[in-house]
Scaffold this active site. Structure first.
Site, PDB file in Angstrom:
ATOM      1  N   ASN A   9       0.864  -1.180   0.000  1.00 39.95           N
ATOM      2  CA  ASN A   9       0.000   0.000   0.000  1.00 39.95           C
ATOM      3  C   ASN A   9       0.903   1.233   0.000  1.00 39.95           C
ATOM      4  OD1 ASN A   9      -1.787   2.065   0.474  1.00 39.95           O
ATOM      5  ND2 ASN A   9      -2.314   1.429   2.568  1.00 39.95           N
ATOM      6  N   TRP A  10       0.980   1.881  -1.154  1.00 39.34           N
ATOM      7  CA  TRP A  10       1.901   3.020  -1.282  1.00 39.34           C
ATOM      8  C   TRP A  10       1.362   4.274  -0.606  1.00 39.34           C
ATOM      9  CZ3 TRP A  10       3.891   3.044  -7.071  1.00 39.34           C
ATOM     10  CH2 TRP A  10       4.599   1.852  -7.312  1.00 39.34           C
ATOM     11  N   LYS A  11       0.098   4.285  -0.247  1.00 41.93           N
ATOM     12  CA  LYS A  11      -0.523   5.487   0.329  1.00 41.93           C
ATOM     13  C   LYS A  11      -0.281   6.664  -0.631  1.00 41.93           C
ATOM     14  CE  LYS A  11      -0.002   3.261   4.751  1.00 41.93           C
ATOM     15  NZ  LYS A  11       0.156   3.335   6.184  1.00 41.93           N
ATOM     16  N   HIS A  93      -9.214   0.897   5.377  1.00 42.92           N
ATOM     17  CA  HIS A  93      -7.909   1.165   5.961  1.00 42.92           C
ATOM     18  C   HIS A  93      -8.074   2.135   7.124  1.00 42.92           C
ATOM     19  CE1 HIS A  93      -3.831   2.529   6.533  1.00 42.92           C
ATOM     20  NE2 HIS A  93      -3.449   1.414   5.940  1.00 42.92           N
ATOM     21  N   GLU A  95      -6.466   4.625   8.007  1.00 47.32           N
ATOM     22  CA  GLU A  95      -6.324   6.049   7.664  1.00 47.32           C
ATOM     23  C   GLU A  95      -7.619   6.586   7.051  1.00 47.32           C
ATOM     24  OE1 GLU A  95      -2.641   5.545   5.524  1.00 47.32           O
ATOM     25  OE2 GLU A  95      -1.730   4.989   7.439  1.00 47.32           O
ATOM     26  N   GLU A 165      -4.645  -4.852  10.817  1.00 48.26           N
ATOM     27  CA  GLU A 165      -3.628  -3.805  10.928  1.00 48.26           C
ATOM     28  C   GLU A 165      -3.866  -3.031  12.224  1.00 48.26           C
ATOM     29  OE1 GLU A 165      -1.896  -2.574   6.903  1.00 48.26           O
ATOM     30  OE2 GLU A 165      -3.792  -1.534   7.060  1.00 48.26           O
ATOM     31  N   GLY A 171       3.112   2.532  10.648  1.00 51.00           N
ATOM     32  CA  GLY A 171       4.040   3.651  10.440  1.00 51.00           C
ATOM     33  C   GLY A 171       4.789   4.061  11.689  1.00 51.00           C
ATOM     34  N   SER A 211       4.077  -1.913  10.293  1.00 49.99           N
ATOM     35  CA  SER A 211       5.535  -1.979  10.467  1.00 49.99           C
ATOM     36  C   SER A 211       6.094  -3.360  10.130  1.00 49.99           C
ATOM     37  CB  SER A 211       5.937  -1.533  11.881  1.00 49.99           C
ATOM     38  OG  SER A 211       5.572  -0.187  12.083  1.00 49.99           O
TER      39      SER A 211
HETATM   40  P1  13P Z   1       3.454   0.490   7.543  1.00 50.64           P
HETATM   41  O1  13P Z   1       3.945  -0.818   6.967  1.00 50.64           O
HETATM   42  O2  13P Z   1       4.166   1.690   6.990  1.00 50.64           O
HETATM   43  O3  13P Z   1       3.398   0.441   9.034  1.00 50.64           O
HETATM   44  O4  13P Z   1       1.934   0.660   7.032  1.00 50.64           O
HETATM   45  C1  13P Z   1       1.075  -0.408   7.126  1.00 50.64           C
HETATM   46  C2  13P Z   1      -0.166  -0.082   6.383  1.00 50.64           C
HETATM   47  O5  13P Z   1      -0.898   0.812   6.753  1.00 50.64           O
HETATM   48  C3  13P Z   1      -0.451  -0.846   5.168  1.00 50.64           C
HETATM   49  O6  13P Z   1      -1.742  -0.609   4.719  1.00 50.64           O
END
Ligand code: 13P
Length: 248
Positions: A9-11, A93, A95, A165, A171, A211
């Site tokens: 997931n590149w966000k 997600h 976020e 998650e 993150g 992470s």
């Molecule tokens: P990180 O791997 O940067 O913690 O993010 C996880 C994530 O939100 C994947 O959707």
């Protein structure tokens, strides 16, 4: 058997040429065919990356709208995504839930839109830190699934993809231990058994995200109820993402 999956997931990261280079490196470096690789870039890269991937990896979107067309400025619809080669979408997600106020009811509507349009999805769930500190992580995640997903029929639920998650691990560099991941994944699978059957539960892929990186992926993926990972930061670099893919 549940499909083994590593998804990136590149966000809201990477310019177009950086992303193109990364996709090419992943395509060149991917060894195993027993792991499905999925990439969720910014939506406007989907068409080109789908053409580059040519079926060897799946290209998906990080979000989509529930309606199929109409006056929804700034949104993208599932038929549009499919017409540009996108084959899968993230739903729920943390976020999207936290920053864009998506509720369990909103996510149920997205699940229904995906089913109606025969569109694959990864359904994300996970508890914030204060919920884990209060010892309520299992009931919290169970509610997320009950309110958005468990209305599906058994045949709709079969083969679906979930991602656990924990919000406190996203993150932050603070990954769940493999024991914490396995415990939640085993619970999730047992709820699917309770609502459906063992057969359906064993067909569902449950990915871990938060992470997860090239250093801890092997240990996390070795857990019996972990079927792969949804990777954020470590999916932005081909060396680390390829090591995670090859961790199976
Ligand atoms: P990180 O791997 O940067 O913690 O993010 C996880 C994530 O939100 C994947 O959707």
């Amino acid at each position: 058997m549940a499909q083994k999956i590593v998804a990136g997931n590149w966000k809201m990261n990477l310019q177009f040429d950086e992303g193109e280079k990364l996709v090419n490196e992943i395509l060149e470096g991917k060894r195993s065919n027993s792991v499905s690789v999925m990439i969720f870039p910014p939506a406007l890269y989907v068409q080109h990356f789908s053409e580059l991937g040519d079926g060897r990896i799946s290209i998906g979107v990080q979000n989509f709208h529930v309606h199929e067309s109409g006056a929804y400025t700034g949104e993208i619809a599932i038929p549009q995504i499919k017409s540009a080669g996108g084959s899968i979408g993230l739903i729920g997600h943390s976020e999207r839930r936290g920053l864009f106020s998506e509720t369990n009811a909103d996510l149920k509507a997205k699940v229904d839109a995906a089913i109606a349009n025969d569109f694959k999805f990864i359904f994300c769930c996970g508890e914030p830190l204060e919920i884990r500190e209060a010892g309520r992580e299992f009931s919290y995640v169970k509610s997320q699934l009950e309110e958005s997903l468990f209305h599906l029929t058994a045949s709709q639920m079969a083969g679906k993809i979930l991602a656990y998650e924990p919000v406190w691990a996203i993150g932050t560099g603070k990954t769940a231990t493999s024991a914490q991941a396995e415990q939640m994944h085993a619970e999730i699978r047992s709820w699917i058994t309770d609502n459906y059957s063992d057969e359906v539960a064993n067909s569902v892929s449950i990915l871990y995200g938060g992470s997860c990186n090239e250093k801890n992926a092997r240990e996390i993926f070795a857990c019996p109820n972990v079927d792969g990972g949804l990777i954020g930061g470590a999916s932005l670099n081909s060396e680390s993402f390829l090591e995670i893919i090859n961790a199976f």
